[in-house]
Each structure stands twice: as structure tokens, then as C-alpha cells.
Scaffold this motif. Structure first.
Motif, PDB file in Angstrom:
ATOM      1  N   ALA A  12       0.821  -1.216   0.000  1.00 34.30           N
ATOM      2  CA  ALA A  12       0.000   0.000   0.000  1.00 34.30           C
ATOM      3  C   ALA A  12       0.853   1.263   0.000  1.00 34.30           C
ATOM      4  O   ALA A  12       0.521   2.248  -0.665  1.00 34.30           O
ATOM      5  N   VAL A  13       1.963   1.245   0.739  1.00 39.21           N
ATOM      6  CA  VAL A  13       2.812   2.435   0.810  1.00 39.21           C
ATOM      7  C   VAL A  13       3.489   2.702  -0.532  1.00 39.21           C
ATOM      8  O   VAL A  13       3.571   3.845  -0.985  1.00 39.21           O
ATOM      9  N   ALA A  14       3.971   1.656  -1.193  1.00 41.72           N
ATOM     10  CA  ALA A  14       4.614   1.843  -2.495  1.00 41.72           C
ATOM     11  C   ALA A  14       3.628   2.407  -3.513  1.00 41.72           C
ATOM     12  O   ALA A  14       3.961   3.311  -4.291  1.00 41.72           O
ATOM     13  N   ALA A  31       6.082   3.496   6.014  1.00 38.64           N
ATOM     14  CA  ALA A  31       6.183   2.054   6.258  1.00 38.64           C
ATOM     15  C   ALA A  31       6.354   1.727   7.740  1.00 38.64           C
ATOM     16  O   ALA A  31       6.050   0.623   8.171  1.00 38.64           O
ATOM     17  N   LYS A  32       6.797   2.699   8.534  1.00 38.27           N
ATOM     18  CA  LYS A  32       7.019   2.472   9.966  1.00 38.27           C
ATOM     19  C   LYS A  32       5.799   2.798  10.824  1.00 38.27           C
ATOM     20  O   LYS A  32       5.802   2.553  12.026  1.00 38.27           O
ATOM     21  N   LEU A  33       4.756   3.332  10.236  1.00 41.51           N
ATOM     22  CA  LEU A  33       3.576   3.749  11.007  1.00 41.51           C
ATOM     23  C   LEU A  33       2.711   2.559  11.410  1.00 41.51           C
ATOM     24  O   LEU A  33       2.685   1.536  10.732  1.00 41.51           O
ATOM     25  N   ASP A  34       1.979   2.744  12.504  1.00 40.64           N
ATOM     26  CA  ASP A  34       0.982   1.737  12.867  1.00 40.64           C
ATOM     27  C   ASP A  34      -0.248   1.911  11.969  1.00 40.64           C
ATOM     28  O   ASP A  34      -0.340   2.865  11.196  1.00 40.64           O
ATOM     29  N   PRO A  73       1.452  -3.053  13.072  1.00 36.87           N
ATOM     30  CA  PRO A  73       2.139  -2.418  11.940  1.00 36.87           C
ATOM     31  C   PRO A  73       1.201  -2.173  10.757  1.00 36.87           C
ATOM     32  O   PRO A  73       0.507  -3.082  10.293  1.00 36.87           O
ATOM     33  N   GLY A  74       1.169  -0.943  10.293  1.00 39.70           N
ATOM     34  CA  GLY A  74       0.228  -0.535   9.252  1.00 39.70           C
ATOM     35  C   GLY A  74       0.318  -1.317   7.958  1.00 39.70           C
ATOM     36  O   GLY A  74      -0.693  -1.725   7.400  1.00 39.70           O
ATOM     37  N   LEU A  75       1.537  -1.512   7.480  1.00 38.25           N
ATOM     38  CA  LEU A  75       1.697  -2.245   6.223  1.00 38.25           C
ATOM     39  C   LEU A  75       1.164  -3.662   6.327  1.00 38.25           C
ATOM     40  O   LEU A  75       0.509  -4.160   5.418  1.00 38.25           O
ATOM     41  N   HIS A  76       1.451  -4.320   7.428  1.00 36.97           N
ATOM     42  CA  HIS A  76       1.000  -5.702   7.619  1.00 36.97           C
ATOM     43  C   HIS A  76      -0.529  -5.770   7.651  1.00 36.97           C
ATOM     44  O   HIS A  76      -1.135  -6.588   6.961  1.00 36.97           O
ATOM     45  N   VAL A  77      -1.142  -4.907   8.430  1.00 36.68           N
ATOM     46  CA  VAL A  77      -2.605  -4.937   8.571  1.00 36.68           C
ATOM     47  C   VAL A  77      -3.283  -4.566   7.258  1.00 36.68           C
ATOM     48  O   VAL A  77      -4.252  -5.210   6.855  1.00 36.68           O
ATOM     49  N   MET A  78      -2.764  -3.561   6.573  1.00 35.76           N
ATOM     50  CA  MET A  78      -3.387  -3.168   5.307  1.00 35.76           C
ATOM     51  C   MET A  78      -3.228  -4.256   4.256  1.00 35.76           C
ATOM     52  O   MET A  78      -4.123  -4.483   3.451  1.00 35.76           O
ATOM     53  N   GLY A  79      -2.094  -4.937   4.267  1.00 38.78           N
ATOM     54  CA  GLY A  79      -1.908  -6.062   3.356  1.00 38.78           C
ATOM     55  C   GLY A  79      -2.884  -7.176   3.649  1.00 38.78           C
ATOM     56  O   GLY A  79      -3.462  -7.781   2.745  1.00 38.78           O
TER      57      GLY A  79
END
Length: 141
Positions: A12-14, A31-34, A73-79
Motif C-alpha cells: 500500500a505504501v509503495a 512504512a514504519k507507522l501503525d 504495523p500498518g503495512l501488515h494490517v493493510m496487506g
């Protein structure tokens, strides 16, 4: 596809960084955000303010309780949110023979963080006295 970023799979961040032509430093910060903060930045960003300002502001943003796993972790949850959910969020979970109940506790917390409403029922094979003798943490689980 030609308008998207080059390369293979994207997170999502990319994709967000490509959409807004953000520098790599902003991508790294996002990428480091919750999860709560990342959603906040995605919702509020419009290029009128720097990403770094929104990241700082997001840390103090109010959590309304509707967001699944806000502190993970935001990236993990959004994925994960983009994946097919194989577990029915309304279904119950039965765990048999979980010796010290730590797995069952983690499963229950995970399901709650994803707003699953089904019950988690867990059993052990031993009596409580035996569990206390073998597992010092049993009263905490």
C-alpha cells in the motif's frame, strides 16, 4: 498497468508513494507507522502539507474503535485487509488440548483485533492443579 509503478508486487505504501510521487524518505516513514496512523495519513494527505507533519499529527489522532488492529504495523494490517478472509468473522473457534492456553489466548486476541465476533472456546487435558505445577503462567492465561 502502464501508469502504475514498475516492478513486481506492491504494498500500500509503495502504491501511495507512486501515486503522489513521494521521495523514498517519505515511503520509509510511512512504512514504519501503525495501522491507525497510516490510515490517517492516507486519508488526509493532499500534497498541501509534508508527509512528516501528517505522521506527527497522526500519532495523536483519535482512535474511534472501528479500525481493526489500530496499533499493529500498518503495512501488515493493510496487506491483510486486502486478502481473502478464510475465517468466518462470526464463527466460533474451538481449541482442544492447549496445554497452558497461551495459543488460545493469542488466537482470541487476534480475532478480537480483527473485530471477529465469534467465541473462542479452549480446553486442556490436565486438571488445574497439574497445570499449575507444570506451567507457572497458567493463572495469567
Amino acid at each position: 498497468e502502464r501508469q502504475g509503478p514498475p516492478g513486481g508486487p506492491l504494498d500500500a505504501v509503495a502504491a501511495f508513494g507512486h501515486r503522489w510521487h513521494l521521495p523514498a524518505a517519505d515511503d520509509d516513514a510511512l512504512a514504519k507507522l501503525d495501522h491507525k496512523s497510516l490510515r490517517y495519513v492516507f486519508r488526509e494527505f493532499d500534497k498541501s502539507r509534508p508527509v512528516s507533519d501528517l505522521c506527527e499529527e497522526a500519532a495523536g489522532a483519535f482512535d474511534d474503535g472501528e479500525l481493526a488492529a489500530p496499533d499493529k504495523p500498518g503495512l501488515h494490517v493493510m496487506g491483510r485487509s486486502m486478502c481473502l478472509e478464510l475465517i468466518d468473522p462470526f464463527g466460533d473457534a474451538l481449541v482442544l488440548g492447549d496445554a497452558n492456553l497461551t495459543f488460545s489466548l493469542q488466537l482470541s486476541e487476534h480475532r478480537r483485533s480483527l473485530h471477529h465476533t465469534g467465541r473462542t472456546v479452549a480446553t486442556t487435558f490436565e486438571k488445574l492443579d497439574t497445570l499449575r505445577e507444570r506451567y507457572k503462567e497458567i493463572d495469567e492465561t
